[in-house]
Each structure stands twice: as C-alpha cells, then as structure tokens.
Write a protein that holds these residues in place. Sequence first.
Motif, PDB file in Angstrom:
ATOM      1  N   GLU A 119       0.517  -3.382   1.383  1.00  0.00           N
ATOM      2  CA  GLU A 119      -0.479  -2.417   1.867  1.00  0.00           C
ATOM      3  C   GLU A 119       0.066  -1.607   3.047  1.00  0.00           C
ATOM      4  OE1 GLU A 119      -1.702  -5.581   1.276  1.00  0.00           O
ATOM      5  OE2 GLU A 119      -3.261  -5.244  -0.221  1.00  0.00           O
ATOM      6  N   LEU A 132       4.545   1.994  -9.356  1.00  0.00           N
ATOM      7  CA  LEU A 132       5.524   1.001  -8.896  1.00  0.00           C
ATOM      8  C   LEU A 132       4.853  -0.359  -8.763  1.00  0.00           C
ATOM      9  CD1 LEU A 132       8.483   1.119  -8.063  1.00  0.00           C
ATOM     10  CD2 LEU A 132       7.754   1.421  -5.713  1.00  0.00           C
ATOM     11  N   PRO A 157      -0.219  -4.560 -12.331  1.00  0.00           N
ATOM     12  CA  PRO A 157       0.847  -4.962 -11.401  1.00  0.00           C
ATOM     13  C   PRO A 157       1.008  -4.010 -10.213  1.00  0.00           C
ATOM     14  CG  PRO A 157       1.658  -4.909 -13.672  1.00  0.00           C
ATOM     15  CD  PRO A 157       0.301  -4.297 -13.684  1.00  0.00           C
ATOM     16  N   GLU A 158       0.543  -2.764 -10.362  1.00  0.00           N
ATOM     17  CA  GLU A 158       0.755  -1.786  -9.282  1.00  0.00           C
ATOM     18  C   GLU A 158      -0.296  -1.889  -8.182  1.00  0.00           C
ATOM     19  OE1 GLU A 158       2.104  -0.633 -13.195  1.00  0.00           O
ATOM     20  OE2 GLU A 158       0.047  -0.673 -12.491  1.00  0.00           O
ATOM     21  N   LYS A 159      -1.319  -2.695  -8.403  1.00  0.00           N
ATOM     22  CA  LYS A 159      -2.408  -2.747  -7.414  1.00  0.00           C
ATOM     23  C   LYS A 159      -2.108  -3.743  -6.308  1.00  0.00           C
ATOM     24  CE  LYS A 159      -6.282  -1.405 -10.345  1.00  0.00           C
ATOM     25  NZ  LYS A 159      -7.510  -1.902 -10.982  1.00  0.00           N
ATOM     26  N   THR A 160      -2.670  -3.445  -5.160  1.00  0.00           N
ATOM     27  CA  THR A 160      -2.538  -4.377  -4.036  1.00  0.00           C
ATOM     28  C   THR A 160      -3.804  -5.226  -3.935  1.00  0.00           C
ATOM     29  OG1 THR A 160      -3.514  -2.815  -2.486  1.00  0.00           O
ATOM     30  CG2 THR A 160      -1.133  -2.710  -2.761  1.00  0.00           C
ATOM     31  N   ASN A 161      -3.740  -6.210  -3.066  1.00  0.00           N
ATOM     32  CA  ASN A 161      -4.924  -7.065  -2.882  1.00  0.00           C
ATOM     33  C   ASN A 161      -6.093  -6.254  -2.330  1.00  0.00           C
ATOM     34  OD1 ASN A 161      -3.351  -9.130  -3.751  1.00  0.00           O
ATOM     35  ND2 ASN A 161      -2.857  -9.882  -1.704  1.00  0.00           N
ATOM     36  N   ALA A 162      -5.778  -5.268  -1.503  1.00  0.00           N
ATOM     37  CA  ALA A 162      -6.853  -4.426  -0.970  1.00  0.00           C
ATOM     38  C   ALA A 162      -7.522  -3.637  -2.087  1.00  0.00           C
ATOM     39  CB  ALA A 162      -6.299  -3.481   0.085  1.00  0.00           C
ATOM     40  N   ASP A 163      -6.729  -3.213  -3.078  1.00  0.00           N
ATOM     41  CA  ASP A 163      -7.318  -2.518  -4.231  1.00  0.00           C
ATOM     42  C   ASP A 163      -8.283  -3.438  -4.965  1.00  0.00           C
ATOM     43  OD1 ASP A 163      -5.794  -0.266  -3.698  1.00  0.00           O
ATOM     44  OD2 ASP A 163      -4.119  -0.946  -4.942  1.00  0.00           O
ATOM     45  N   TYR A 164      -7.858  -4.670  -5.182  1.00  0.00           N
ATOM     46  CA  TYR A 164      -8.725  -5.626  -5.882  1.00  0.00           C
ATOM     47  C   TYR A 164      -9.992  -5.894  -5.079  1.00  0.00           C
ATOM     48  CZ  TYR A 164      -4.773  -6.605  -8.977  1.00  0.00           C
ATOM     49  OH  TYR A 164      -3.762  -6.491  -9.886  1.00  0.00           O
ATOM     50  N   LEU A 165      -9.817  -6.026  -3.776  1.00  0.00           N
ATOM     51  CA  LEU A 165     -10.981  -6.292  -2.923  1.00  0.00           C
ATOM     52  C   LEU A 165     -11.995  -5.152  -3.039  1.00  0.00           C
ATOM     53  CD1 LEU A 165     -12.192  -8.108  -0.681  1.00  0.00           C
ATOM     54  CD2 LEU A 165     -11.000  -6.694   0.969  1.00  0.00           C
TER      55      LEU A 165
END
Lengths: 347, 246
Positions: free
Chosen positions: A305, A343, B185-193
């Motif tokens: 992030e 990515l 796979p391109e998402k971050t944990n913040a995206d999931y949150l």
Amino acid sequence: MENESPSLAPDSPQLPPGASLPNVPAGFAPRADLGKLQASADAIRRELGKVIVGQQTLLDLLLTAILADGHVLLEGVPGVAKTLTAKLLARTLAIPFSRIQFTPDLMPSDVLGTSVFRPNQAEFEFRPGPIFASVVLIDEINRAPAKTQSALFEVMEERHITQDGTTYPMQEPFLVLATQNPIEQEGTYRLPEAQLDRFLFKINVGYPTTAEEVAILQGHHAGFGGTPLEAVNPILSAADIQGLRQQVRHQHVEPKLLEYIAQLVGSTRAHKALYLGASPRASLALLNGAKALSALRGRDFVTPEDVQFLAPAVLRHRILLTPEREMEGVSPDDVVKQIIQQLEVPR
Amino acid sequence: MQRRGGVLLLLAMLGSVLAAVPLAAQSVPPSTPVAVAPHVPLRRPTAAHLQDLRSQHELQYETDPVPQASVWDLFWYRVQRWLGRTLNGSVYQHGGRYVVYGAFLVAFAFIVLRLLKVDLTSAFGRNPQRMPLAYTTEGEDIHAVDFPSRIAEAESAGDYRLAVRLGFLSVLKQLTDRGLLTWRPEKTNADYLAELPAGPLPVAFRAVAQQFEYAWYGELPLTAAHYTLVREARAALLQLLTTRAA
C-alpha cells in the motif's frame, strides 16, 4: 488533488465509527520505536492545520519527502496555497529558509552566488546565493530559462555547487520546494527531464472541497487572514530531522517488495503508451519514499500500500507519454494506475 | 598636309597587302587527294558467334517479346477488366458509383484512423484492449490450494510465517467464496477492506490483515504465542462469517 488511498491506519475510513484498532496488533512488538517520529509529524500537521484547511494528502506527501530527504515539485493552478503551504512547512522546521522567485531574466549566479573582487585583499571572494539555505522555496520554477534551471542540477542531486573550481557543500538538511503553474504557457519554460528526475515527488495540488472552502472562508471572515505565518511554530530542528531520517533508513523492506518496486518502475520502460519510462532513480525514490511513509503510518516495515500510494507522485513527472496518447487525453497518472492494477501484489 | 600624308600611308599599306597575296598563293602547291589511310582488315564474326547472337532474346528486334505473365499479373488483369466493365456498365452509371465512392471513403478513413492509432473498439460496445505489460505475472490461485493440509504442514514444521500467510489467503478465499469480496492478485489488503460490507466484519478482517502484514512484510520473528493470537483472530473472523451465513 492527490487521490486518497485506502489505508489500514487506525482511523481508516473503511472502519465503522469507534472501531479504531491499535496500530500494532496485540502481542506483536515492533522492532523500532517510531513514537517520536509520529509525534513530530502530528505536531507539524497540527501547526500547518492552523492555516491550511484540508490538503491532508499534500501534507502527508510533504512530510514523507522531508523524511525521505527528497525535493518536491508542487504543481497547481494559482490560488490553491502552493506557496503558502511551502512557506508554512519551512516555518515548522527551525532551519534556514530562503525564497527565490524565478523570472525569465534570472541568471545562474543569481541563484548560486558569484565571486566578487576585493581590491584590498586583491582576490576574489565568493558571495553565496540564496540557494545556500536548508529549505529553499523556488516559486514559479518554470519561469526561468533552461540556463538557470541547469544551475540547479548539481546542487539538487549532489548537494554542493562548484564555482571557479571550488566546491561549496550545502548544509544538511537541504530541501528544495518548487512550485509551478500547469496552465500558463506564456513566458514559461518546460523543465528539463534531468531536472524533473531530481524531484522526489511531483504533487498535484488541487482545489479544496466545498466544505474545505467554506472553512477557509469562515477563517478569513473571522479575521484570520492577515499574517498566517505568525501562527505557526517551529517543531523540528536540523538535528531532529537528521535523526528521524536515520531512523527511516532502517525501516524494514521485505525482499519481494523490492522486486515489486523494480517491476513497477520497469513496467514504465516497456509501456506502449509511454515514450520515456522512469529511471532507476525513480526506483530509489519509491523505495525511500515508501520507507518514510510507512514510518509516518506507524509501521517499521513497508507494505505494498505504501508503494502504491506513492507511485503516482514519484512517477508522474518521470515518464513521457507518446504524442498519440497525449492527444487522446491520457495522463501519466492513468498509466501509473493501469500498471498498478496489472501488477501482482507480493503476498 | 597632314591629311595627305595619312592617305599615302594607307595606300602604301594596301599595296603591300595586295602584293603579298599572290606570293602566299604560289607557295602552296595545288592540293590533290591522296589515299594515305592504311588497309584496315574487316573483322567478321564467326558463323557460330552470329548464330549465338541471333538466338539471344534481347536481340530479337523483329517480334515483340511476350512477357511471361505471373499469377499476380493475371489477378490484376482480371481485377482491372472487372473494374473496367463495372465502371462502364449501366449499374455504375445508375448509382453504383456512389457505392464505389463510399468504399474509397471508408478505406481512406480507415487508413487515417490507423495512422492516428485510434482505438475504435469502444465504439462497438466493447472495452478497449488493455495495453499489455512486458512481463508476465504468475499468480497463485487461492482456489487451487489445499489450505488445511498446507497450513498443517507449516505448523508442524514450525514455519509460523508461512502458516500465517496461508491462513490469511484461506480467509481471502472464504470471503471470496461467500461473495463478500473479489479476489485478485493485484489487490492490496486495503482494497479488500474497502470491499467488505460495513459492520463488524471489516474490524475482524483488519485485525487478521494486520497480523499477516507484521508477519509477512515485517518479517517479525514469530513464536508459538504469536501464532496462537493469529489463530484466534482468524477463528473470530470465521465465526463472524458463520454467524452471518446463519
């Protein structure tokens, strides 16, 4: 305005009210104590908040740049408090400050300094220019011609200037805050790519929201508009800044994240929409920035992030669109966003 | 007096010139053609050489050489003949020419758009093709991983870091299976949150994600006590999911 990025900070907007969690999970002891760094950052935010309304992302990026030892280019239309923010930020730092108004007739010696002849001693004496300060605000940087711009190359990257065969080092910390207006074309010069590459971040300063603008008007109506600089107190000394930077350098970065940064920056070099990709200096900037941002967010390690949040500010001025994409209205931020979306995040 | 002297001098010069002409004529004998050129032997090619020259294709002047028509030439010949018939025909004269004009116009527009590299795919209701990256991302498909056995393996090996990671991925899989988020796979944990519906779920997920980040990105040395906390947080989240499903 910079895009607000979702964050896992305790006051994350995704969490319901009152659901804030401690920044460190229970039972997990971080390796570094970031208490002083966060307290200093909060104090600076509070001081700037006395005058600046909103612009939280701008302030976060500026604090990140200070901790990451990088220069900042602020771009925005007139009247969005670019210069005011830079002046206020300099005031929160108890270090020498100077301001240079760039004009079309400005000469390199007006910036760097010049040698004057002393008849009594029968020798030349170097008179330092306004660049010899710890925080240098260069207002309207794109109004000076390339000749004057190139005078900044050496000092911005190598932190010293060479005059008449003598090298004069700058005092640390050394931070250049430059502003420019993207709209006006008359009497302006496009900054050389080599110089743009020397800025850690290019921050787009946008318009405030309606609520923020109402708050600005309320403050002004209440009489708080005369001398706002007086309201801001210095927070950090030069030694404090050096100490915090030293702490940031020891932030932990998982090896897969280094690959992620390299892939992200490397993708700009093979992208069809780009005429020029970002240099390895961009990778270093992204790494240093992510380390500083993670510390500001209360972690002693970097997460994807952090990298994603900083990628537009690090890359947008280091990449050049192809003429076709530019004509289609594609912006560098669009390309960076697309690369991020394609990515895989190391997990 | 002076004028008379000039006239006498002119007459004297004229007289001397006239006297010299017969002398010059007498000094050269009358010219007679003399054959001084030596005998030049004429070269004649041999009969065999002549025959060889006659057989050469380039030296056949009497008849036009007929080029060997290729398939390509025949194709164009037929196209030209067809065009000639069409353009001279009654169909072309009675409005068919506008079809031809239109075809040329479309072809011209197509060439211009191709030169400008305009992507027209969105004009036909389809999203424009994404610009491919120069590398391939190899994702780990969470739907193909046998989490219980792999987590058990990592736990028994004392590899708590890997166990935390697998446990977090299994949580993502279960949330995806329940339609609460979309795994990519391109998402971050913040995206999931940000995808999770409001309520207690984001708080529980954030706790699990935070533990994962400290274990995986922070590479903190984990003990069995840490792992117990991780399992508890994960169990609490799964309990929430079970309650929600009920």
